[in-house]
Every structure is written in structure tokens, then in C-alpha cells.
Design an enzyme around this catalytic site. Structure first.
Site, short mmCIF file in Angstrom:
data_model
loop_
_atom_site.label_atom_id
_atom_site.label_comp_id
_atom_site.label_asym_id
_atom_site.label_seq_id
_atom_site.Cartn_x
_atom_site.Cartn_y
_atom_site.Cartn_z
N GLN A 1 0.85 -1.12 -0.07
CA GLN A 1 -0.04 0.12 -0.10
C GLN A 1 0.97 1.32 0.00
OE1 GLN A 1 -1.28 1.41 3.80
NE2 GLN A 1 -3.23 1.71 3.03
N SER B 1 1.47 6.77 2.58
CA SER B 1 2.41 7.71 3.19
C SER B 1 3.51 8.13 2.42
CB SER B 1 2.67 7.15 4.30
OG SER B 1 1.61 6.26 5.34
N SER C 1 5.34 -0.99 3.82
CA SER C 1 5.38 -2.35 4.35
C SER C 1 5.37 -3.36 3.39
CB SER C 1 4.35 -2.64 5.34
OG SER C 1 4.41 -1.61 6.43
N GLU D 1 -8.67 -1.43 5.95
CA GLU D 1 -7.31 -1.59 6.75
C GLU D 1 -7.53 -1.86 8.47
OE1 GLU D 1 -4.33 1.14 5.68
OE2 GLU D 1 -2.83 0.66 7.36
N ASN E 1 -3.16 6.39 16.94
CA ASN E 1 -4.17 6.48 17.56
C ASN E 1 -4.90 7.60 17.92
OD1 ASN E 1 -3.40 3.64 18.57
ND2 ASN E 1 -2.78 4.41 20.44
C1 LIG Z 1 5.02 -0.48 11.29
C2 LIG Z 1 4.66 0.46 9.99
C3 LIG Z 1 4.11 0.22 8.99
C4 LIG Z 1 3.46 1.03 7.86
N1 LIG Z 1 3.27 0.53 6.65
C5 LIG Z 1 2.53 1.44 5.88
C6 LIG Z 1 2.36 1.13 4.58
O1 LIG Z 1 2.45 -0.11 4.29
N2 LIG Z 1 2.07 2.07 3.53
C7 LIG Z 1 1.64 3.16 3.86
O2 LIG Z 1 1.21 3.92 3.10
N3 LIG Z 1 1.88 3.70 5.09
C8 LIG Z 1 2.42 2.98 6.25
N4 LIG Z 1 2.94 3.33 7.25
C9 LIG Z 1 2.55 4.76 7.67
C10 LIG Z 1 1.68 5.05 8.46
O3 LIG Z 1 0.38 4.91 7.93
C11 LIG Z 1 2.06 6.63 9.19
O4 LIG Z 1 3.21 6.51 9.82
C12 LIG Z 1 0.90 7.09 10.16
O5 LIG Z 1 -0.40 7.37 9.15
C13 LIG Z 1 1.22 8.44 10.62
O6 LIG Z 1 1.91 9.40 9.77
P1 LIG Z 1 3.35 10.20 10.18
O7 LIG Z 1 4.26 8.85 10.43
O8 LIG Z 1 3.58 11.17 8.94
O9 LIG Z 1 2.91 10.97 11.64
P2 LIG Z 1 2.36 12.49 11.50
O10 LIG Z 1 1.13 12.43 10.70
O11 LIG Z 1 3.44 13.38 11.15
O12 LIG Z 1 1.82 12.44 13.20
C14 LIG Z 1 2.82 12.81 14.33
C15 LIG Z 1 1.82 12.85 15.44
O13 LIG Z 1 0.85 13.94 15.34
C16 LIG Z 1 -0.20 13.30 15.48
N5 LIG Z 1 -1.26 14.01 14.71
C17 LIG Z 1 -1.17 14.12 13.31
N6 LIG Z 1 -2.22 14.70 12.95
C18 LIG Z 1 -3.15 14.72 14.02
C19 LIG Z 1 -4.47 15.18 14.08
N7 LIG Z 1 -5.19 15.58 13.25
N8 LIG Z 1 -5.09 15.25 15.40
C20 LIG Z 1 -4.34 14.64 16.35
N9 LIG Z 1 -3.38 14.11 16.25
C21 LIG Z 1 -2.53 14.40 15.14
C22 LIG Z 1 -0.25 11.86 15.34
O14 LIG Z 1 -1.09 10.99 15.95
C23 LIG Z 1 1.26 11.57 15.64
O15 LIG Z 1 1.46 11.27 17.14
C24 LIG Z 1 3.32 2.48 8.28
C25 LIG Z 1 3.94 3.08 9.73
C26 LIG Z 1 4.42 2.14 10.52
C27 LIG Z 1 4.81 2.53 11.85
#
Ligand SMILES: Cc1cc2nc3c(=O)[nH]c(=O)nc-3n(C[C@H](O)[C@H](O)[C@H](O)COP(=O)(O)OP(=O)(O)OC[C@H]3O[C@@H](n4cnc5c(N)ncnc54)[C@H](O)[C@@H]3O)c2cc1C
Length: 413
Positions: free
Chosen positions: A131, A134, A166, A249, A375
Site C-alpha cells: 500500500q 504515506s 510495508s 485496513e 491512535n
Molecule cells: C510499522 C508501520 C508500517 C506502516 N506501513 C505503511 C504502509 O504499508 N503503507 C503506507 O502507506 N504507510 C504505512 N505506514 C505509515 C503510517 O500510516 C503513518 O506513519 C501514520 O499514518 C502516521 O503518519 P506520520 O508518521 O507522518 O506521522 P504524523 O502524521 O506526522 O503524526 C505525528 C503525530 O501527530 C499526531 N497527529 C497528526 N495529525 C493529528 C490530528 N489531526 N489530530 C491529532 N493528532 C494528530 C499523530 O497522532 C502523531 O502522534 C506504516 C507505519 C508504520 C509505523
């Protein structure tokens, strides 16, 4: 040995008890020995073979439409299989994204040709999916992504970068979300594409996490050419496709079958407590009882969601309850593991496989609160869409993407 069926007919006809017995018999005999000791690259062929055996025995895509290779059976059959599967450790990890997210989205939104082409090979383990949502600056706010797909005659040319993908290293296909129109607001200018991960211009670079493994990758697209029929859903309707996939998902991550002996499960931690003499400590007993109750509640909740989906009520935002519940359960288990195992929860004697498995599981817990939407993002969805709380302010909702200056968007296209 079980009789191969390969079609929906046998599963439909079989009584639940008979289906469950067959599943148990199949799992007792078909899981390759010692597969968990294999390196990821060695695991792939083994996993493909096991998935093909699952398909042949009638246990792949149990509730998926029979016309595309599923079994066309009921949520009760699915549950019966899961109950049997919980007693085993299955080498199905490489298919989690394809079967939990991409496949159901193909069934929902794909053209007949796409369903014909992709669903059965996915169920048979012939093709692995990833997928591609991100990006370095678009995680929670997926719709602010910058990877672009530009028309070139009938084709599309994709340029950009994804991260945290992933399983991309071993994937045959990816579901890619890209920006196809920067002149409209961010949610309106997206399109979902099916990408051949071996196409010229696709480069995959593994990333290592704190467990020492490389479950995810960076994926770079350098002028990758996609044909017109790579579009999944409609051009410009990528956000709808993304919401569809994210819904699948959440349900699949929140309702994932938990092994009965998994390292952070209540049963395993209770065994550990009995072995190391902490089982009589009131705090430990309270932690274990709470963990068992939470595990059971989450399991029943996901059974309920599947049953309701079968009778026409999709999970919708309730998928976020399961997803959040699953992640919170792991933190609860981590806390209990700390009480019970003490320093053994983070360090182990060489050769002590059970202790190593526990420590690796503990290290993987934080990722569960991020992967598949954090979360806090699940809490936002639950607050707004289930509890009816006020929506988050969205100042960029109506602004053309080209004019946004959020995150690190400094270019215009
Ligand atoms: C093990 C793992 C596997 C993954 N696999 C995939 C995959 O296969 N394909 C893919 O596309 N992505 C994948 N991801 C990415 C994952 O979906 C993103 O890391 C996730 O959606 C968070 O985005 P970010 O890391 O950019 O954090 P950010 O969006 O920058 O968030 C940082 C912090 O801010 C908080 N935050 C952000 N916006 C808000 C809001 N509106 N309200 C309250 N709090 C907020 C978040 O909760 C977090 O604590 C994976 C991530 C991990 C850790």
C-alpha cells in the site's frame, strides 16, 4: 488430507462443524515446520506455497465472492477458520496487506477486468501487494501527498516518493495514491493506481526499525509509466478509494486473529507468571485479568463487525474502534509483561527463543499505535463520526492544492 475445492461450492455446502474440522485437520498438517526461523527472502516462497495450499483447500478468501476465486461462504465460516487458526502460527505475513486491504478494495472498486486479473492470484499467493499512501510529509494527513501522476496521451507518468511502505521489497503490485490535479482542493485531486512494482523507474529502499528488522521501505518513482487501465476507481476519486481501503485496513488490523500462544497474549503472560513465581502478586493478577477481559472484548467486537457487515451494515467508523482497541491492548499487554518478566522482558540469554520472542514483540508495540493511522487519528474519527463531537478545523479544505503552503510543500506541482 483434505479434498481441494478451489471454488465456493464445497465451502457453502459444508456444515460449519465439518468446515471447522476440515480447517483444523488442514492446519495440523499443512503448516511448514520451522518457517518462523526463515529470513524474510526465504520466507516468501514458503508463504506463497502455503497460501496456495490454503486456496486449494478452500480456506482463502472465505467470505469473498466466489466469482473471483473466493469461497462465497459466511462470516460464521470465517470465524470458525479463525478459531482454528488461533491455535497455530501461520506464515501468512506477506499477504496481510493484499488480503486485508488491497484485495477487498479491488473487489469494491475494481473494474471486472481488474477483479478478474488480480483477485484470484492474490488469494492463491501468486502475487504480493503493498500500500503506497504515506509520504515523508503526508502521513496522518494523507490527502496532502505530493507524488504526482501526469497524463501522457492515454498513459500516466508518476514521479515522487513514498515511505513506510510495508513489504514493498517483495511486492509484485502496489496500490498507489497520487495527485492528478493540483488545481483543486487536496482531497479532490487524487487518483488511485495499480502499480507493477517491477516497472522501470520504481526503486525500493529498505528501512530498519528498532526491532532490527526491515518491515518497511522507501519507494521512489522516477517517471514511471502506467497504462490507462491502472486507475483503480475513477480519476479524481482517489480519496474515496483511499477511504475505502483505510476502512478495510482498520477492520483487518483491529480484527486480526490473535494466536492463542502469542508472546504478549494473556495466556502466555499467565504461563510466564506461574513459571517465575509472580502469579500470586495482586498487581500481576489484576493486570492479567484485565488483559484477558480486553482480549475477549476485542475479539467479540470484531466478530460482531463481521457478522453485521454480512447482513449489510458496513463497519464504517467503528473500524477505528477495533484498530484503536487493538493498539491499546498491546500497550496494556506490554505493561503486564513488564510487571511479570521485569528485565527479562528486554534482555534474554542467547538461545532462549521464548524470551527473545517476547522482547521483540515488546519492541514492536509502539509501531501498532502508528501503522494504519495513529491512535490520535482513530480517536478523532471516533469522536467526530461516532460520538458526533465538533469536527477538527480544516482551513485548507476548499483551497486548491497548488496554493497550499502546509508541511514542506514548497513546489506547486
Ligand atoms: C510499522 C508501520 C508500517 C506502516 N506501513 C505503511 C504502509 O504499508 N503503507 C503506507 O502507506 N504507510 C504505512 N505506514 C505509515 C503510517 O500510516 C503513518 O506513519 C501514520 O499514518 C502516521 O503518519 P506520520 O508518521 O507522518 O506521522 P504524523 O502524521 O506526522 O503524526 C505525528 C503525530 O501527530 C499526531 N497527529 C497528526 N495529525 C493529528 C490530528 N489531526 N489530530 C491529532 N493528532 C494528530 C499523530 O497522532 C502523531 O502522534 C506504516 C507505519 C508504520 C509505523
Amino acid at each position: 488430507m483434505t479434498e481441494p475445492t478451489g471454488s465456493g461450492a464445497a465451502a457453502e455446502a459444508a456444515s460449519l462443524g465439518e468446515f471447522s474440522r476440515r480447517a483444523g485437520e488442514f492446519l495440523d498438517s499443512a503448516i511448514p515446520a520451522n518457517w518462523s526461523e526463515l529470513e524474510p527472502a526465504e520466507l516468501i516462497p514458503v508463504a506463497r506455497e502455503f497460501q496456495a495450499a490454503l486456496y486449494d483447500a478452500g480456506f482463502a478468501g472465505i467470505t469473498w465472492p466466489a466469482e473471483y476465486g473466493g469461497q462465497g461462504a459466511t462470516a460464521a465460516h470465517e470465524q470458525a477458520f479463525r478459531e482454528q487458526a488461533a491455535g497455530h502460527d501461520l506464515p501468512t505475513g506477506p499477504f496481510v496487506i493484499g488480503l486485508g486491504m488491497c484485495g477487498p478494495t479491488l473487489v469494491d472498486l475494481g473494474t471486472d477486468r481488474q477483479r478478474e486479473r488480480y483477485v484470484r492470484p492474490l488469494l492463491r499467493g501468486e502475487e504480493i501487494w503493498c500500500q503506497l499512501f504515506s509520504e515523508p510529509d503526508a502521513g496522518s494527513d494523507v490527502a496532502s501527498l505530493r507524488t504526482k501522476a501526469v497524463r501522457d496521451g492515454e498513459d500516466w507518468i508518476v514521479t515522487g516518493q513514498k515511505v513506510w511502505t510495508s513489504g514493498a521489497r517483495h511486492a509484485d503490485f502496489g496500490a498507489l495514491l497520487a495527485r492528478t490535479d493540483p488545481d483543486v482542493p487536496k482531497h479532490a485531486g487524487l487518483t488511485m493506481f495499480i502499480v507493477d512494482m517491477r516497472a522501470p523507474g520504481v526503486a525500493v529502499r529498505p528501512l530498519r526499525d528498532m526491532t532490527g528488522r526491515s518491515p518497511f521501505n522507501e519507494v521512489h518513482f522516477d517517471q514511471v509509466r502506467l497504462p490507462a487501465d491502472a486507475v483503480l476507481g475513477e480519476v479524481g476519486a482517489g480519496w474515496r478509494a483511499a477511504v475505502t481501503m483505510l476502512g478495510h485496513e482498520r477492520v483487518s488490523l483491529g480484527g486480526a486473529t490473535r494466536r492463542r500462544d502469542e508472546p504478549l497474549g494473556a495466556a502466555n503472560l499467565a504461563r510466564l507468571a506461574r513459571e517465575n513465581g509472580t502469579a500470586a502478586v495482586p498487581q500481576v493478577r489484576a493486570e492479567l485479568a484485565g488483559l484477558h477481559a480486553a482480549e475477549r472484548a476485542l475479539e467479540l467486537f470484531s466478530v460482531r463487525l463481521r457478522q453485521e457487515a454480512e447482513s449489510g451494515t458496513p463497519p464504517g467508523a467503528r473500524g477505528s474502534v477495533g484498530k484503536l482497541g487493538g493498539a491499546m491492548l498491546l500497550w496494556q499487554a506490554l505493561h503486564a509483561a513488564g510487571e511479570i518478566a521485569g528485565t527479562d522482558a528486554v534482555a534474554w540469554e542467547p538461545g532462549d527463543e521464548a524470551a527473545e520472542e517476547l522482547a521483540v514483540a515488546i519492541n514492536a508495540v509502539p509501531a501498532s499505535s502508528i501503522a494504519g493511522g495513529t491512535n490520535n487519528v482513530q480517536r478523532n474519527i471516533i469522536g467526530e463520526r461516532i460520538l458526533g463531537l465538533p469536527k477538527e478545523p480544516q482551513v485548507d479544505r476548499d483551497v486548491p492544492f497548488r496554493d497550499l503552503r502546509v508541511g514542506t510543500q514548497r513546489e506547486t506541482t
